[in-house]
Scaffold this motif. Structure first.
Motif, PDB file in Angstrom:
ATOM      1  N   GLN A   1       0.834  -1.206   0.000  1.00 59.83           N
ATOM      2  CA  GLN A   1       0.000   0.000   0.000  1.00 59.83           C
ATOM      3  C   GLN A   1       0.872   1.261   0.000  1.00 59.83           C
ATOM      4  O   GLN A   1       0.607   2.219  -0.734  1.00 59.83           O
ATOM      5  CB  GLN A   1      -0.933  -0.019   1.216  1.00 59.83           C
ATOM      6  CG  GLN A   1      -1.916   1.135   1.286  1.00 59.83           C
ATOM      7  CD  GLN A   1      -1.325   2.377   1.964  1.00 59.83           C
ATOM      8  OE1 GLN A   1      -0.477   2.261   2.854  1.00 59.83           O
ATOM      9  NE2 GLN A   1      -1.756   3.541   1.523  1.00 59.83           N
ATOM     10  N   ARG A   2       1.916   1.251   0.826  1.00 55.38           N
ATOM     11  CA  ARG A   2       2.790   2.428   0.905  1.00 55.38           C
ATOM     12  C   ARG A   2       3.551   2.640  -0.398  1.00 55.38           C
ATOM     13  O   ARG A   2       3.736   3.786  -0.839  1.00 55.38           O
ATOM     14  CB  ARG A   2       3.776   2.270   2.067  1.00 55.38           C
ATOM     15  CG  ARG A   2       3.142   2.389   3.440  1.00 55.38           C
ATOM     16  CD  ARG A   2       4.217   2.621   4.488  1.00 55.38           C
ATOM     17  NE  ARG A   2       3.700   2.644   5.834  1.00 55.38           N
ATOM     18  CZ  ARG A   2       4.382   3.072   6.888  1.00 55.38           C
ATOM     19  NH1 ARG A   2       5.627   3.512   6.724  1.00 55.38           N
ATOM     20  NH2 ARG A   2       3.855   3.061   8.091  1.00 55.38           N
ATOM     21  N   VAL A   3       4.013   1.557  -1.019  1.00 56.27           N
ATOM     22  CA  VAL A   3       4.727   1.672  -2.286  1.00 56.27           C
ATOM     23  C   VAL A   3       3.816   2.260  -3.356  1.00 56.27           C
ATOM     24  O   VAL A   3       4.201   3.193  -4.086  1.00 56.27           O
ATOM     25  CB  VAL A   3       5.279   0.300  -2.732  1.00 56.27           C
ATOM     26  CG1 VAL A   3       5.789   0.368  -4.174  1.00 56.27           C
ATOM     27  CG2 VAL A   3       6.388  -0.162  -1.802  1.00 56.27           C
ATOM     28  N   ALA A   4       2.592   1.734  -3.446  1.00 53.96           N
ATOM     29  CA  ALA A   4       1.647   2.237  -4.450  1.00 53.96           C
ATOM     30  C   ALA A   4       1.331   3.713  -4.213  1.00 53.96           C
ATOM     31  O   ALA A   4       1.278   4.517  -5.158  1.00 53.96           O
ATOM     32  CB  ALA A   4       0.370   1.406  -4.417  1.00 53.96           C
ATOM     33  N   TRP A   5       1.129   4.094  -2.946  1.00 54.07           N
ATOM     34  CA  TRP A   5       0.822   5.489  -2.620  1.00 54.07           C
ATOM     35  C   TRP A   5       1.987   6.401  -2.967  1.00 54.07           C
ATOM     36  O   TRP A   5       1.809   7.447  -3.611  1.00 54.07           O
ATOM     37  CB  TRP A   5       0.484   5.599  -1.130  1.00 54.07           C
ATOM     38  CG  TRP A   5       0.428   7.013  -0.648  1.00 54.07           C
ATOM     39  CD1 TRP A   5      -0.582   7.913  -0.820  1.00 54.07           C
ATOM     40  CD2 TRP A   5       1.464   7.712   0.075  1.00 54.07           C
ATOM     41  NE1 TRP A   5      -0.252   9.109  -0.243  1.00 54.07           N
ATOM     42  CE2 TRP A   5       0.996   9.019   0.305  1.00 54.07           C
ATOM     43  CE3 TRP A   5       2.715   7.342   0.553  1.00 54.07           C
ATOM     44  CZ2 TRP A   5       1.755   9.969   0.995  1.00 54.07           C
ATOM     45  CZ3 TRP A   5       3.478   8.280   1.232  1.00 54.07           C
ATOM     46  CH2 TRP A   5       2.989   9.575   1.443  1.00 54.07           C
ATOM     47  N   ALA A   6       3.205   6.031  -2.545  1.00 53.82           N
ATOM     48  CA  ALA A   6       4.369   6.890  -2.762  1.00 53.82           C
ATOM     49  C   ALA A   6       4.655   7.076  -4.253  1.00 53.82           C
ATOM     50  O   ALA A   6       4.960   8.185  -4.709  1.00 53.82           O
ATOM     51  CB  ALA A   6       5.591   6.310  -2.051  1.00 53.82           C
ATOM     52  N   LEU A   7       4.548   5.997  -5.033  1.00 51.74           N
ATOM     53  CA  LEU A   7       4.785   6.118  -6.474  1.00 51.74           C
ATOM     54  C   LEU A   7       3.708   6.954  -7.144  1.00 51.74           C
ATOM     55  O   LEU A   7       3.978   7.687  -8.097  1.00 51.74           O
ATOM     56  CB  LEU A   7       4.858   4.732  -7.115  1.00 51.74           C
ATOM     57  CG  LEU A   7       6.078   3.891  -6.749  1.00 51.74           C
ATOM     58  CD1 LEU A   7       5.997   2.513  -7.395  1.00 51.74           C
ATOM     59  CD2 LEU A   7       7.368   4.592  -7.176  1.00 51.74           C
ATOM     60  N   SER A   8       2.492   6.862  -6.631  1.00 53.28           N
ATOM     61  CA  SER A   8       1.398   7.647  -7.201  1.00 53.28           C
ATOM     62  C   SER A   8       1.624   9.143  -6.991  1.00 53.28           C
ATOM     63  O   SER A   8       1.465   9.931  -7.923  1.00 53.28           O
ATOM     64  CB  SER A   8       0.071   7.217  -6.568  1.00 53.28           C
ATOM     65  OG  SER A   8      -0.968   8.080  -6.967  1.00 53.28           O
ATOM     66  N   VAL A   9       2.023   9.525  -5.780  1.00 52.51           N
ATOM     67  CA  VAL A   9       2.133  10.957  -5.500  1.00 52.51           C
ATOM     68  C   VAL A   9       3.325  11.596  -6.210  1.00 52.51           C
ATOM     69  O   VAL A   9       3.322  12.817  -6.432  1.00 52.51           O
ATOM     70  CB  VAL A   9       2.214  11.236  -3.982  1.00 52.51           C
ATOM     71  CG1 VAL A   9       0.952  10.803  -3.279  1.00 52.51           C
ATOM     72  CG2 VAL A   9       3.432  10.586  -3.362  1.00 52.51           C
ATOM     73  N   VAL A  10       4.329  10.805  -6.609  1.00 53.93           N
ATOM     74  CA  VAL A  10       5.451  11.381  -7.352  1.00 53.93           C
ATOM     75  C   VAL A  10       5.367  11.075  -8.849  1.00 53.93           C
ATOM     76  O   VAL A  10       6.318  11.299  -9.594  1.00 53.93           O
ATOM     77  CB  VAL A  10       6.809  10.912  -6.794  1.00 53.93           C
ATOM     78  CG1 VAL A  10       6.961  11.315  -5.341  1.00 53.93           C
ATOM     79  CG2 VAL A  10       7.010   9.420  -6.975  1.00 53.93           C
ATOM     80  N   ARG A  11       4.227  10.565  -9.290  1.00 55.67           N
ATOM     81  CA  ARG A  11       3.940  10.327 -10.703  1.00 55.67           C
ATOM     82  C   ARG A  11       4.918   9.326 -11.334  1.00 55.67           C
ATOM     83  O   ARG A  11       5.412   9.515 -12.445  1.00 55.67           O
ATOM     84  CB  ARG A  11       3.979  11.637 -11.500  1.00 55.67           C
ATOM     85  CG  ARG A  11       2.866  12.601 -11.179  1.00 55.67           C
ATOM     86  CD  ARG A  11       2.762  13.750 -12.154  1.00 55.67           C
ATOM     87  NE  ARG A  11       3.983  14.518 -12.224  1.00 55.67           N
ATOM     88  CZ  ARG A  11       4.684  14.719 -13.337  1.00 55.67           C
ATOM     89  NH1 ARG A  11       4.292  14.187 -14.474  1.00 55.67           N
ATOM     90  NH2 ARG A  11       5.779  15.440 -13.321  1.00 55.67           N
ATOM     91  N   LEU A  12       5.179   8.211 -10.634  1.00 51.98           N
ATOM     92  CA  LEU A  12       6.003   7.149 -11.204  1.00 51.98           C
ATOM     93  C   LEU A  12       5.243   5.837 -11.327  1.00 51.98           C
ATOM     94  O   LEU A  12       5.841   4.800 -11.629  1.00 51.98           O
ATOM     95  CB  LEU A  12       7.266   6.935 -10.354  1.00 51.98           C
ATOM     96  CG  LEU A  12       8.293   8.067 -10.383  1.00 51.98           C
ATOM     97  CD1 LEU A  12       9.460   7.751  -9.465  1.00 51.98           C
ATOM     98  CD2 LEU A  12       8.790   8.332 -11.798  1.00 51.98           C
ATOM     99  N   THR A  13       3.928   5.878 -11.110  1.00 52.65           N
ATOM    100  CA  THR A  13       3.122   4.672 -11.303  1.00 52.65           C
ATOM    101  C   THR A  13       3.245   4.194 -12.750  1.00 52.65           C
ATOM    102  O   THR A  13       3.186   4.992 -13.691  1.00 52.65           O
ATOM    103  CB  THR A  13       1.647   4.967 -10.984  1.00 52.65           C
ATOM    104  OG1 THR A  13       1.552   5.393  -9.620  1.00 52.65           O
ATOM    105  CG2 THR A  13       0.789   3.733 -11.171  1.00 52.65           C
ATOM    106  N   GLY A  14       3.445   2.905 -12.919  1.00 58.06           N
ATOM    107  CA  GLY A  14       3.642   2.337 -14.248  1.00 58.06           C
ATOM    108  C   GLY A  14       5.097   2.041 -14.559  1.00 58.06           C
ATOM    109  O   GLY A  14       5.401   1.366 -15.545  1.00 58.06           O
ATOM    110  N   LEU A  15       5.998   2.570 -13.716  1.00 54.22           N
ATOM    111  CA  LEU A  15       7.434   2.332 -13.919  1.00 54.22           C
ATOM    112  C   LEU A  15       7.990   1.399 -12.859  1.00 54.22           C
ATOM    113  O   LEU A  15       9.211   1.349 -12.644  1.00 54.22           O
ATOM    114  CB  LEU A  15       8.196   3.663 -13.894  1.00 54.22           C
ATOM    115  CG  LEU A  15       7.792   4.705 -14.934  1.00 54.22           C
ATOM    116  CD1 LEU A  15       8.648   5.951 -14.797  1.00 54.22           C
ATOM    117  CD2 LEU A  15       7.892   4.142 -16.345  1.00 54.22           C
TER     118      LEU A  15
END
Length: 494
Positions: free
Chosen positions: A139-153
């Motif tokens: 959950q924390r990984v998904a949240w942190a990547l989302s807020v810095v716009r790296l989801t998908g990488l």
């Protein structure tokens, strides 16, 4: 959004205490004395407070950030006097590993703290070290990547990201740990405008939702005015000014003297105050608009801009056409991992022209820069330097015409002294010793590096290492300069 009430009740015991703190790095070379970076710093930060550290290049901001995380002196060695305490614990007696979950540090040079195989495992490393359950880690990984716009990488190697993306990844890895004290060294440097605003929003939400305590070493005065409760200005290792953003940014001339820029709207107030003979102290555009509306309406003739602010009404006619210095024709480049850096780029740059290449992090700016000097060869299309195709010359030959400064200065620094680094390219040009010495001397003087001539560049701060790479390029005097984020990490004066 409104600033929170900094007068709200906070614990009487500061969460962060710095008392009479002096620190010197170990002597950089045999026979040299210790290099003092901090000289008698006194500072407190209350829980839930946002403190901004500002100062010119080499003022000691990064060193203080590392001291707050316990890395100084445990990881650096050196000489310490005074005390740093976090949550009542003396950092002299506390190893950095024991501060996991209490203090999180994002370095100015993001690449220096990335070491995992993928983006996802990089962000997960900290929460795993805290022993969190797998579901919470995910959950924390998904949240942190989302807020810095790296989801998908998530499966991308950190070392195949752009410089701005690496900066956001380092921030995500710290955010995922949700420490009580978040220490961020130049968190906005190298980010595109969208990324900058999103990171600011994240920091604001962190502070509001979890009362996280933030210490930011930051040159971006607009961001500091928006986010910080207090500002501490360092110069030559000492705090020379401290107070709220409004209090600190009133000292426009004093800040300019040490190489700092106040928010643009504050600068506008100072300029108009000098012109109109009265004081204007703006911190926000809304304040400026309100005050200037009243000021202009009170003047004879109503609200009319001064003549100096009105446009001339005409553009310069174009000059005669010239043969391009650089020409890019249908260029695409694909990295070995299958990622396309640029696609079908066409560009024509005449001699003497200043061209700004702008785009979001990961848009291909650094890839294009490397294509222009032959470090990368196009997958398709051609790059021409004058009438020569880059594919027909070695990189060393092209360096006579096209000089490149990397986004990360550490990617091109390798000599054992600053002077040798600046001289290296001149040796490759085959210049005689006398001319080499003259050019090195001139470049070191121009970039304020003479005191460090015999110091290994790797021992300098990030901003000074940046200046070393620029000085080396300046000394070579190529007809074409390609500068990848040349001002990141530098103060306004530099």
């Amino acid at each position: 959004m409104p600033r929170p009430n900094s007068a709200a009740a906070r614990p009487s015991e500061p969460l962060v205490q710095v008392v009479g703190f002096h620190y010197a790095y170990p002597a950089p070379m045999p026979g040299m004395g210790p290099a003092w970076a901090l000289r008698g710093v006194d500072l407190t930060v209350q829980e839930g407070e946002v403190l901004a550290l500002m100062g010119p290049t080499g003022a000691g901001k990064s060193t203080l950030c590392m001291a707050l995380a316990g890395l100084v002196p445990h990881a650096t060695g050196g000489t310490v006097r005074g005390e740093v305490r976090i949550a009542g614990r003396s950092l002299r007696e506390t190893r950095p590993a024991a501060l996991v979950g209490t203090v999180g540090l994002a370095f100015q040079d993001a690449g220096s703290q990335l070491f995992n195989a993928t983006v996802e495992t990089e962000v997960a490393f900290g929460p795993e070290s805290l022993g969190l359950p797998p579901a919470e880690i995910a959950q924390r990984v998904a949240w942190a990547l989302s807020v810095v716009r790296l989801t998908g990488l998530e499966e991308r190697s950190p070392f195949h990201l752009s410089g701005g993306q690496q900066k956001r990844l380092a921030l995500a890895s710290v955010l995922a740990m949700r420490p009580r004290v978040l220490v961020l060294d130049e968190p906005l440097a190298g980010l595109d405008p969208v990324g900058r605003e999103e990171v600011l929003e994240v920091l604001w939400e962190l502070r509001e939702a979890s009362r996280a305590t933030l210490v930011l070493a930051e040159q971006d005065s607009e961001a500091v005015a928006h986010l910080a409760d207090r500002v501490a200005v360092l110069a030559e290792g000492r705090i020379v000014l401290e107070g709220s953003p409004r209090e600190v940014f009133r000292h426009v001339d004093a800040l300019r003297e040490v190489g700092l820029r106040v928010p643009q709207v504050t600068e506008l107030g100072a300029c108009l105050g000098a012109r109109w003979g009265r004081a204007f102290h703006f911190l926000t555009p809304a304040e400026a608009a309100d005050a200037l509306r009243r000021e202009l309406a009170s003047r004879p003739g109503g609200p009319r801009a001064p003549a100096a602010l009105r446009g001339s009404g005409g553009a310069k006619p174009p000059g005669p056409a010239r043969a391009p210095a650089l020409r890019v024709e249908g260029v695409s480049y694909q990295y070995p991992n299958g990622v396309w850096g640029v696609r079908e780029v066409d560009l024509c740059i005449p001699p003497g022209e200043f061209l700004a290449v702008v785009g979001q992090n990961g848009a291909g700016k650094s890839t294009l820069a490397r294509l222009l000097n032959g470090l990368l060869r196009p997958t398709a299309g051609q790059v021409w330097v004058g009438d020569v195709r880059t594919t027909e010359r070695r990189v060393g030959e092209l360096a006579r015409w096209v000089g490149l400064c990397f986004q990360n200065p550490d990617a091109q620094i390798f000599s054992d002294s600053v002077a040798a680094e600046v001289e290296f390219g001149l040796r490759n040009l085959g210049l005689p010793p006398e001319e080499r010495r003259a050019r090195v001397q001139e470049a070191l003087e121009r970039f304020g590096l003479l005191p460090y001539a015999e110091v290994p560049p790797a021992l300098l701060g990030f901003g000074d290492r940046r200046k070393v790479t620029l000085a080396a390029l300046y000394a070579m005097r190529p007809p074409v300069w390609v500068l990848d984020e040349p001002t990141a990490g530098l103060d306004a004066r530099t």
